[in-house]
Design an enzyme around this catalytic site. Structure first.
Site, PDB file in Angstrom:
ATOM      1  N   ARG A 105     -35.064  31.883 -32.499  1.00 45.41           N
ATOM      2  CA  ARG A 105     -36.383  31.914 -32.372  1.00 45.41           C
ATOM      3  C   ARG A 105     -37.004  33.204 -31.946  1.00 45.41           C
ATOM      4  O   ARG A 105     -38.228  33.787 -32.507  1.00 45.41           O
ATOM      5  CB  ARG A 105     -37.169  30.730 -31.633  1.00 45.41           C
ATOM      6  CG  ARG A 105     -38.520  30.576 -31.825  1.00 45.41           C
ATOM      7  CD  ARG A 105     -38.922  29.301 -31.447  1.00 45.41           C
ATOM      8  NE  ARG A 105     -39.040  29.157 -30.167  1.00 45.41           N
ATOM      9  CZ  ARG A 105     -38.636  27.746 -29.660  1.00 45.41           C
ATOM     10  NH1 ARG A 105     -38.324  26.838 -30.386  1.00 45.41           N
ATOM     11  NH2 ARG A 105     -38.803  27.490 -28.236  1.00 45.41           N
ATOM     12  N   TYR A 110     -43.374  40.097 -15.366  1.00 44.48           N
ATOM     13  CA  TYR A 110     -41.778  40.490 -15.786  1.00 44.48           C
ATOM     14  C   TYR A 110     -41.937  42.087 -15.934  1.00 44.48           C
ATOM     15  O   TYR A 110     -42.053  42.503 -17.097  1.00 44.48           O
ATOM     16  CB  TYR A 110     -41.767  39.729 -17.058  1.00 44.48           C
ATOM     17  CG  TYR A 110     -41.383  38.239 -16.984  1.00 44.48           C
ATOM     18  CD1 TYR A 110     -41.044  37.737 -15.877  1.00 44.48           C
ATOM     19  CD2 TYR A 110     -41.684  37.327 -18.235  1.00 44.48           C
ATOM     20  CE1 TYR A 110     -41.209  36.432 -15.981  1.00 44.48           C
ATOM     21  CE2 TYR A 110     -41.687  36.014 -18.253  1.00 44.48           C
ATOM     22  CZ  TYR A 110     -41.217  35.529 -17.242  1.00 44.48           C
ATOM     23  OH  TYR A 110     -41.065  34.080 -16.829  1.00 44.48           O
ATOM     24  N   ASP A 115     -40.330  37.970 -28.345  1.00 43.52           N
ATOM     25  CA  ASP A 115     -41.581  36.837 -28.489  1.00 43.52           C
ATOM     26  C   ASP A 115     -42.967  37.688 -28.474  1.00 43.52           C
ATOM     27  O   ASP A 115     -43.682  37.271 -29.125  1.00 43.52           O
ATOM     28  CB  ASP A 115     -41.411  35.912 -27.268  1.00 43.52           C
ATOM     29  CG  ASP A 115     -40.038  35.341 -26.826  1.00 43.52           C
ATOM     30  OD1 ASP A 115     -38.990  36.231 -26.744  1.00 43.52           O
ATOM     31  OD2 ASP A 115     -39.992  34.194 -26.332  1.00 43.52           O
ATOM     32  N   TYR A 157     -50.206  30.239 -26.347  1.00 44.40           N
ATOM     33  CA  TYR A 157     -49.736  30.764 -27.622  1.00 44.40           C
ATOM     34  C   TYR A 157     -49.477  29.569 -28.488  1.00 44.40           C
ATOM     35  O   TYR A 157     -49.571  29.619 -29.749  1.00 44.40           O
ATOM     36  CB  TYR A 157     -48.661  31.602 -27.513  1.00 44.40           C
ATOM     37  CG  TYR A 157     -47.088  31.158 -26.891  1.00 44.40           C
ATOM     38  CD1 TYR A 157     -46.234  30.907 -27.694  1.00 44.40           C
ATOM     39  CD2 TYR A 157     -46.907  30.889 -25.692  1.00 44.40           C
ATOM     40  CE1 TYR A 157     -44.957  30.417 -27.231  1.00 44.40           C
ATOM     41  CE2 TYR A 157     -45.700  30.318 -25.135  1.00 44.40           C
ATOM     42  CZ  TYR A 157     -44.765  30.050 -26.007  1.00 44.40           C
ATOM     43  OH  TYR A 157     -43.675  29.988 -25.558  1.00 44.40           O
ATOM     44  N   GLY A 160     -37.198  35.203 -34.954  1.00 52.14           N
ATOM     45  CA  GLY A 160     -37.891  34.575 -35.675  1.00 52.14           C
ATOM     46  C   GLY A 160     -39.359  35.165 -35.170  1.00 52.14           C
ATOM     47  O   GLY A 160     -40.384  35.525 -36.559  1.00 52.14           O
ATOM     48  N   TRP A 161     -39.785  35.196 -34.035  1.00 52.73           N
ATOM     49  CA  TRP A 161     -40.933  35.883 -33.488  1.00 52.73           C
ATOM     50  C   TRP A 161     -41.135  37.267 -34.196  1.00 52.73           C
ATOM     51  O   TRP A 161     -41.947  37.555 -34.547  1.00 52.73           O
ATOM     52  CB  TRP A 161     -41.155  35.934 -31.989  1.00 52.73           C
ATOM     53  CG  TRP A 161     -41.089  34.752 -31.260  1.00 52.73           C
ATOM     54  CD1 TRP A 161     -40.381  34.268 -30.335  1.00 52.73           C
ATOM     55  CD2 TRP A 161     -42.305  33.626 -31.464  1.00 52.73           C
ATOM     56  NE1 TRP A 161     -40.765  33.226 -29.718  1.00 52.73           N
ATOM     57  CE2 TRP A 161     -41.884  32.649 -30.490  1.00 52.73           C
ATOM     58  CE3 TRP A 161     -43.098  33.393 -32.482  1.00 52.73           C
ATOM     59  CZ2 TRP A 161     -42.702  31.511 -30.177  1.00 52.73           C
ATOM     60  CZ3 TRP A 161     -43.818  32.258 -32.010  1.00 52.73           C
ATOM     61  CH2 TRP A 161     -43.547  31.450 -31.156  1.00 52.73           C
TER      62      TRP A 161
END
Length: 371
Positions: free
Chosen positions: A213, A136, A143, A38, A216-217
């Site tokens: 972040r 997971y 994300d 990614y 942000g994603w």
């Protein structure tokens, strides 16, 4: 430097030229990893967007060379395995749409079809939310929304699969509903439906903090998805409203002196916290694009402008090697050895000039320059 001066000097060109010059000096794979992943995928996309916007064929060629090192004649993807069911592995596929549009080569479409097939069969929570990865189980991370949802929305638009645009909308709305803190309006990094993980609150399943972040994603995912939604889509207005509400929450925790955002968003005065580059760049990108496309009210222009000037003043530098970005969090996640605590988020390495920050910086600069 004012935002008008920044636009005049074309930081996007400087950033893209620095990326390419480092490749020339250090070899073609200076920034791009050997595995389909990614982070390099986002960097390639940012450079290609710069090529389109600035009319530089060399930038688009840089992306195509790297993509072609992965894409076989039959559309297979080297190092990718669908059965991993890993949302991170979708992100690099966003580059396939531009390649298909420009070349018409069917192999790019076939690769996109395979990535879409992963998402159609991806493991899900009881409400249909994508697990972040097969390893997971029952976990949704912010994300993952950036990794998969814009790809799914663009795929639905390009290949006339409107039900997949519906799916992208569902993912955005579900995780926002599950992770939003009603007091601050910020989103927690992750949610475990099973409430089994060590990092998860045993009652809510939520992680403990608002990582810059991670949000942000999400805001980048929202604004990038909306670009592919038809104006008649029944969830479009709701997502635009949620996007504006979320940007308002980000303005509330923006550092008024520098215009930047902290690594842990709502803990500005806590020992060890710091103004972090990648999240700040992502927020500026999302706000600038939201303003350009009319998703945000004009009142957000000041916060966006302050954020971009803060990046150039406090986080960026320039020398004879090119331009540089500093104070980038190397990475953060949620797992047995990454417990989502405040101490954990501030303990991750802080680096300069890594793609995790450079790519959003380039994307933000391109959007600011469009304004």
């Amino acid at each position: 430097m004012s935002i008008s001066e920044a636009s005049t000097t074309s930081w996007s060109r400087k950033i893209a030229d620095t990326i390419l010059s480092q490749c020339n000096e250090q070899g073609e794979h200076a920034f791009v990893l050997e595995r389909w992943a990614y982070v390099p995928g986002m960097l390639l996309m940012a450079v290609a967007r710069a090529g389109v916007q600035l009319g530089e064929h060399e930038y688009v060629g840089y992306m195509q060379r790297h993509m072609d090192s992965f894409i076989g004649e039959d559309g297979s993807i080297r190092t990718y395995r669908l059965e991993e069911y890993n949302l991170d592995q979708i992100n690099q596929g966003k580059n396939l749409f531009l390649l298909y549009q420009q070349t018409g080569e069917q192999r790019y479409a076939e690769a996109a079809h395979m990535l879409a097939a992963q998402l159609i069969g991806h493991p899900r929570t009881s409400e249909g939310g994508f697990w972040h990865k097969k390893v997971y189980p029952f976990q949704m991370w912010l994300d993952g929304l950036y990794m998969a949802s814009p790809f799914l929305a663009e795929y639905g638009a390009v290949f006339q699969r409107p039900e997949l645009i519906d799916e992208a909308a569902h993912q955005l709305l579900l995780i926002e509903r599950r992770t939003r803190d009603p007091r601050t309006g910020l989103l927690y990094h992750g949610w475990d439906e099973s409430k089994e993980q060590e990092w998860a609150n045993p009652v809510t399943g939520l992680s403990s903090h608002f990582w810059s972040r991670a949000m942000g994603w999400y805001v980048m995912a929202a604004v990038d998805c909306l670009e592919h939604f038809p104006v008649t889509h029944p969830k479009r207005g709701t997502i635009i409203g949620i996007f504006q509400r979320m940007c308002g929450a980000l303005v509330e925790v923006q550092d008024k002196e520098t215009g930047l955002w902290y690594q842990v968003l709502d803990q500005a005065d806590r020992k060890g916290n710091y103004l972090e580059a990648s999240g700040s760049c992502m927020f500026v990108y999302a706000m600038a694009k939201g303003l350009r496309l009319g998703y945000l009210e004009p009142s957000f222009h000041e916060a966006m402008r302050s954020g971009y000037e803060g990046i150039l003043t406090h986080l960026a530098s320039e020398d004879d090697q090119g331009v540089h970005l500093h104070r980038i969090c190397h990475g953060a996640g949620l797992s047995k050895d990454r417990n989502g605590s405040y101490d954990y988020y501030i303990s991750e390495a802080v680096l300069s000039d890594v793609p995790m920050g450079v790519a959003p910086w380039l994307l933000a600069s391109l959007e600011v320059e469009k304004l």
